[in-house]
Motif scaffolding. Structure first.
Motif, PDB file in Angstrom:
ATOM      1  N   ILE A  29     -67.100 -13.864  -8.179  1.00 55.23           N
ATOM      2  CA  ILE A  29     -66.799 -15.297  -8.151  1.00 55.23           C
ATOM      3  C   ILE A  29     -65.658 -15.609  -9.117  1.00 55.23           C
ATOM      4  CG2 ILE A  29     -67.692 -17.587  -8.755  1.00 55.23           C
ATOM      5  CD1 ILE A  29     -70.445 -16.597  -7.728  1.00 55.23           C
ATOM      6  N   ALA A  30     -65.767 -15.067 -10.348  1.00 56.49           N
ATOM      7  CA  ALA A  30     -64.722 -15.313 -11.341  1.00 56.49           C
ATOM      8  C   ALA A  30     -63.377 -14.794 -10.835  1.00 56.49           C
ATOM      9  CB  ALA A  30     -65.096 -14.663 -12.664  1.00 56.49           C
ATOM     10  N   ALA A  31     -63.394 -13.592 -10.223  1.00 57.85           N
ATOM     11  CA  ALA A  31     -62.147 -12.994  -9.748  1.00 57.85           C
ATOM     12  C   ALA A  31     -61.529 -13.823  -8.627  1.00 57.85           C
ATOM     13  CB  ALA A  31     -62.408 -11.565  -9.275  1.00 57.85           C
ATOM     14  N   VAL A  32     -62.354 -14.253  -7.683  1.00 61.43           N
ATOM     15  CA  VAL A  32     -61.840 -15.049  -6.564  1.00 61.43           C
ATOM     16  C   VAL A  32     -61.189 -16.332  -7.080  1.00 61.43           C
ATOM     17  CG1 VAL A  32     -62.518 -16.448  -4.575  1.00 61.43           C
ATOM     18  CG2 VAL A  32     -63.427 -14.138  -4.831  1.00 61.43           C
ATOM     19  N   ILE A  33     -61.902 -17.019  -7.999  1.00 61.43           N
ATOM     20  CA  ILE A  33     -61.358 -18.281  -8.518  1.00 61.43           C
ATOM     21  C   ILE A  33     -60.024 -18.039  -9.231  1.00 61.43           C
ATOM     22  CG2 ILE A  33     -61.734 -20.162 -10.161  1.00 61.43           C
ATOM     23  CD1 ILE A  33     -64.712 -19.928  -9.557  1.00 61.43           C
ATOM     24  N   LEU A  34     -59.963 -16.961 -10.026  1.00 63.69           N
ATOM     25  CA  LEU A  34     -58.728 -16.670 -10.760  1.00 63.69           C
ATOM     26  C   LEU A  34     -57.582 -16.293  -9.828  1.00 63.69           C
ATOM     27  CD1 LEU A  34     -59.563 -14.692 -14.009  1.00 63.69           C
ATOM     28  CD2 LEU A  34     -58.305 -16.845 -13.770  1.00 63.69           C
ATOM     29  N   PHE A  35     -57.833 -15.312  -8.946  1.00 63.52           N
ATOM     30  CA  PHE A  35     -56.739 -14.788  -8.127  1.00 63.52           C
ATOM     31  C   PHE A  35     -56.216 -15.802  -7.126  1.00 63.52           C
ATOM     32  CE2 PHE A  35     -58.400 -10.524  -9.412  1.00 63.52           C
ATOM     33  CZ  PHE A  35     -57.292 -10.226 -10.172  1.00 63.52           C
ATOM     34  N   ARG A  36     -57.115 -16.663  -6.622  1.00 62.52           N
ATOM     35  CA  ARG A  36     -56.631 -17.639  -5.657  1.00 62.52           C
ATOM     36  C   ARG A  36     -56.222 -18.955  -6.324  1.00 62.52           C
ATOM     37  NH1 ARG A  36     -58.746 -17.511   0.198  1.00 62.52           N
ATOM     38  NH2 ARG A  36     -56.686 -18.449   0.265  1.00 62.52           N
ATOM     39  N   GLY A  37     -56.774 -19.200  -7.512  1.00 57.77           N
ATOM     40  CA  GLY A  37     -56.472 -20.465  -8.193  1.00 57.77           C
ATOM     41  C   GLY A  37     -55.175 -20.453  -8.968  1.00 57.77           C
ATOM     42  N   VAL A  38     -54.911 -19.344  -9.678  1.00 54.04           N
ATOM     43  CA  VAL A  38     -53.741 -19.305 -10.563  1.00 54.04           C
ATOM     44  C   VAL A  38     -52.428 -19.593  -9.821  1.00 54.04           C
ATOM     45  CG1 VAL A  38     -52.336 -17.813 -12.036  1.00 54.04           C
ATOM     46  CG2 VAL A  38     -54.812 -17.907 -12.350  1.00 54.04           C
ATOM     47  N   PRO A  39     -52.178 -18.956  -8.652  1.00 54.54           N
ATOM     48  CA  PRO A  39     -50.908 -19.263  -7.966  1.00 54.54           C
ATOM     49  C   PRO A  39     -50.832 -20.713  -7.491  1.00 54.54           C
ATOM     50  CG  PRO A  39     -52.005 -17.340  -6.997  1.00 54.54           C
ATOM     51  CD  PRO A  39     -52.966 -17.950  -7.944  1.00 54.54           C
ATOM     52  N   ALA A  40     -51.992 -21.390  -7.397  1.00 52.08           N
ATOM     53  CA  ALA A  40     -51.980 -22.755  -6.859  1.00 52.08           C
ATOM     54  C   ALA A  40     -51.715 -23.808  -7.929  1.00 52.08           C
ATOM     55  CB  ALA A  40     -53.319 -23.044  -6.177  1.00 52.08           C
TER      56      ALA A  40
END
Lengths: 282, 288
Positions: A29-40
């Motif tokens: 969950i943490a990884a998904v939020i980071l990897f998809r959130g940071v570029p946004a």
């Protein structure tokens, strides 16, 4: 027959695998939020108004709303929570009344968050006539946060050695003077830690603010405490269930922003806690 | 003058101490005030055991049995997943894991506790629901099972931390005595430590159940929200909490629909009250 050592090995392996089952999804969950959130997330996303029915633009009013609401919650819950903890730890006798207060706190902590929403709607929005507003939402969240602050403050107060109080009394200080000048100053780090954790929970809550403050779409900043406001948790709800065809970029960006605010508060709390542990000399 | 100020602050301290009682009473009064109005034209029994929740049909039907069963299904599923996993990882963290790993695992669990439920709901929609849809060939992955899995993760931090506390607070002499008699570590854990920690474990389970029943946003987002009598876990359900959250926005203030949602609030308040009292009783038994 299996040897006891072999059984132990099997048992420990099962425990280990169970732990993996618990911890892996957290990491995912943490990884998904980071990897998809940071570029946004960009400055423009954080500081511009939503537009085109939330399908474009940023989330600035929701960030501001969340900050106002969290500050409002702090304003009501911190003084009340700290004084209540002082009462329980420094003044209260061990009698039925104290027990009733303790049971009340336990129940406040366990009441479902949506019930707080109903209560806030009934008391603050309708009965007291605040309307759906930052004021009504802050007060609702404050009552919900109260048990966390009381429990943490009380724990912090109870770690102050009794000899501190005795010395103060023996110098002729009254009970309040002892609390004010000896007990409270020594307990501040613990109180801060608990309070910040309580507020970080309040910042992420959605159910209690549904009918007490949250605005569906309000692309301007709130003007006063009687205004409705956009807030991040409710905005995530709207973006993921109510508005069709929102780009995942906006969704993940909003999620990452909320999670970051909550984690900054959490990390602040643990930094204070660890510094305090190192410095504590008694 | 100084005496006077001190008297005033001590009064404020006393009143703040009483405030929690006041708030619990106020919550109950305001739920009753709005919720009881429903029962002027709906019978209590047909409210609780009615099988139809059609709040805006004409005439409206306010039977919450499907919602109670929806909450029950989701809670049962979450507990079946969370309790064994939670207890097992608490034992692992407290008794088996090496120190360096222990700290990492504990921070991981704390991380999980800090993630807002709305975020878990969102992750559930974008990841879990599509998986379930493919695995079970469903028309939609938004089901009781999805709710159970997501809620299990919300109950886990509560269960793990309370069970771990209970295990750590078992007196060291118990463990040493057992090991001195030649028992292995595992025998000591399940014959001595777990029984000694049993009331703490029960309290953890109760509080976990409380969290799951009271959870609102994640179930609203991922259980599919169909107010029908549930029969399997692979079917959409609607819980008590989700019903209030979803419908209060459109219920007209003062309508029987509005009153019915407050009446659901009363049911939730009473359930959480009972669970919290039970959990507290278990925790207190431990300290004696």
């Amino acid at each position: 027959m299996m040897g006891v050592k072999k059984i132990e090995k099997i048992a420990f392996s099962i425990l280990f695998v169970s732990t993996i089952f618990v911890i892996t999804p957290v990491m995912l969950i943490a990884a998904v939020i980071l990897f998809r959130g940071v570029p946004a997330v960009s400055l423009e996303f954080l500081f511009s108004m939503p537009s085109n029915g939330m399908r474009a633009g940023g989330i600035f009013p929701a960030i501001v709303g969340t900050i106002y609401l969290t500050l409002g919650t702090a304003l009501f819950s911190i003084p009340l929570g700290i004084l209540a903890a002082v009462y329980l730890n420094e003044y209260a006798q061990k009698n039925w009344l104290t027990r009733v207060i303790e049971i009340a706190i336990i129940n406040l902590a366990g009441v479902p968050s949506i019930v707080y929403g109903l209560f806030g709607l009934g008391l603050f929005v309708t009965f007291l006539g605040f309307g759906a507003s930052i004021l009504a939402g802050s007060m609702t969240l404050a009552i919900m946060t109260l048990p966390v602050i009381i429990t943490a403050t009380r724990e912090s107060l109870s770690t102050i050695p009794n000899s501190f109080r005795e010395v103060s009394f023996s110098l002729g200080a009254s009970r309040w003077q002892t609390v004010r000048y000896v007990v409270l100053p020594n307990a501040i780090p613990g109180i801060l830690t608990g309070t910040i954790l309580g507020l970080s929970r309040a910042a992420g809550e959605t159910a209690p603010i549904l009918f007490t403050v949250a605005a569906f779409y309000l692309p301007r900043l709130p003007q006063s405490m009687y205004d409705q406001a956009m807030v991040l948790p409710y905005h995530i709800y709207i973006l993921s269930t109510q508005v069709p065809n929102v780009s995942p970029k906006i969704q993940y960006g909003t999620v990452l922003t909320l999670v970051s605010i909550v984690f900054i508060l959490n990390i602040t709390a643990s930094v204070i806690r660890s510094r305090f542990r190192k410095r504590k000399t008694w | 003058m100084k005496k006077y100020a001190e008297l005033l602050i001590e009064k404020a301290i006393f009143l703040s101490g009483m405030a929690s009682i006041l708030f619990v009473v106020l919550i109950f009064i305001f739920l009753l005030k709005e919720g009881l109005s429903l029962f002027s034209d709906t019978k209590l029994l047909s409210f609780i055991f009615g099988r139809n929740w059609y709040p805006i049909s004409d005439p409206p039907q306010f039977g919450i049995l499907p919602l109670i069963l929806g909450s029950f299904f989701v809670t049962l599923g979450a507990i079946v997943i969370a309790v064994p996993l939670g207890i097992a990882s608490a034992v692992y963290i407290a008794e088996v894991a090496p120190v360096w790993l222990r700290e990492i695992l504990k921070s991981g669990i704390e991380l999980l506790a800090a993630i807002p439920s709305i975020v878990l709901g969102f992750i559930g929609i974008v990841t879990l629901a599509p998986w379930l849809k493919n695995i079970f060939h469903l028309s939609s992955g938004l089901t009781a099972l999805a709710g159970s899995i997501m809620l299990a993760f919300m109950a886990m931090p509560t269960i793990v931390s309370i069970v771990e506390d209970a295990i750590v607070s078992v007196p060291k002499s118990y463990k040493e005595g057992s090991v001195a008699l030649g028992a292995t570590r595992w025998q000591t854990i399940y014959r001595v430590i777990l029984p000694a920690a049993s009331s703490g474990i029960l309290a953890a389970v109760m509080l976990g159940i409380g969290r799951v029943i009271g959870e609102t946003m994640a179930v609203l987002m991922i259980t599919g929200n169909a107010a029908v009598m549930p029969t399997t876990f692979l079917q959409p359900v609607r819980t008590l909490t989700a019903t209030v959250a979803a419908e209060m926005g459109e219920a007209v203030s003062g309508s029987s629909h509005y009153y019915a949602l407050f009446a659901i609030g009363i049911v939730l308040f009473v359930i959480s009250f009972i669970i919290n009292i039970l959990a507290d009783a278990f925790l207190h038994r431990k300290t004696k």
